[in-house]
Scaffold this motif. Structure first.
Motif, PDB file in Angstrom:
ATOM      1  N   SER A 161      -4.356   2.076  -3.210  1.00  0.00           N
ATOM      2  CA  SER A 161      -3.506   2.087  -1.904  1.00  0.00           C
ATOM      3  C   SER A 161      -4.126   2.460  -0.555  1.00  0.00           C
ATOM      4  O   SER A 161      -4.032   1.657   0.323  1.00  0.00           O
ATOM      5  CB  SER A 161      -2.475   3.177  -2.048  1.00  0.00           C
ATOM      6  OG  SER A 161      -1.633   3.077  -1.002  1.00  0.00           O
ATOM      7  N   VAL A 218      -6.135  -0.744   0.023  1.00  0.00           N
ATOM      8  CA  VAL A 218      -5.421  -1.837   0.616  1.00  0.00           C
ATOM      9  C   VAL A 218      -5.044  -1.624   2.017  1.00  0.00           C
ATOM     10  O   VAL A 218      -5.070  -2.497   3.062  1.00  0.00           O
ATOM     11  CB  VAL A 218      -3.969  -2.165  -0.034  1.00  0.00           C
ATOM     12  CG1 VAL A 218      -3.032  -3.103   0.691  1.00  0.00           C
ATOM     13  CG2 VAL A 218      -4.173  -2.816  -1.334  1.00  0.00           C
ATOM     14  N   ALA A 256       0.659  -1.200   0.219  1.00  0.00           N
ATOM     15  CA  ALA A 256      -0.001  -0.152  -0.050  1.00  0.00           C
ATOM     16  C   ALA A 256       0.926   1.348  -0.104  1.00  0.00           C
ATOM     17  O   ALA A 256       0.565   2.135  -0.729  1.00  0.00           O
ATOM     18  CB  ALA A 256      -0.906  -0.073   1.355  1.00  0.00           C
TER      19      ALA A 256
END
Length: 101
Positions: A62, A65, A20
């Motif tokens: 990102s 996650v 991430a």
């Protein structure tokens, strides 16, 4: 046996957080290309819009996650704290780049 599984789960959380982080860094760099294009007048044209869209997409991936890492049932408190910080930073970055569009 259970201790080994706990260590593997912890490593998996750290790996997710690492992915991430790198998705967010690449997304931020991609989103700064249009800003630099406007400042330095590189004349990228439609490529500038591609970088902006690609960067925002990576930032959304990102943050997704990072949220998945927080919502896992048994997460190490250190990883959870880092993930929450990452969510806040990427959220502000998304807000900033949405205002630039």
């Amino acid at each position: 046996m259970k201790k080994d599984k706990w260590i593997n789960d912890r490593m998996e959380d750290q790996k997710m957080l690492n992915r991430a982080f790198w998705l967010g860094i690449i997304g931020l760099i991609s989103c700064f290309v249009p800003v630099a294009d406007a400042y330095f007048m590189w004349e990228l044209g439609s490529l500038s819009a591609f970088f902006n869209g690609f960067g925002i997409g990576l930032l959304i991936c990102s943050i997704s996650v990072a949220v998945l890492t927080v919502r896992k049932p048994k997460v190490d408190p250190i990883v959870k704290k880092k993930s929450i910080r990452m969510i806040v930073v990427i959220g502000f970055a998304l807000f900033y780049f949405f205002l630039l569009i």
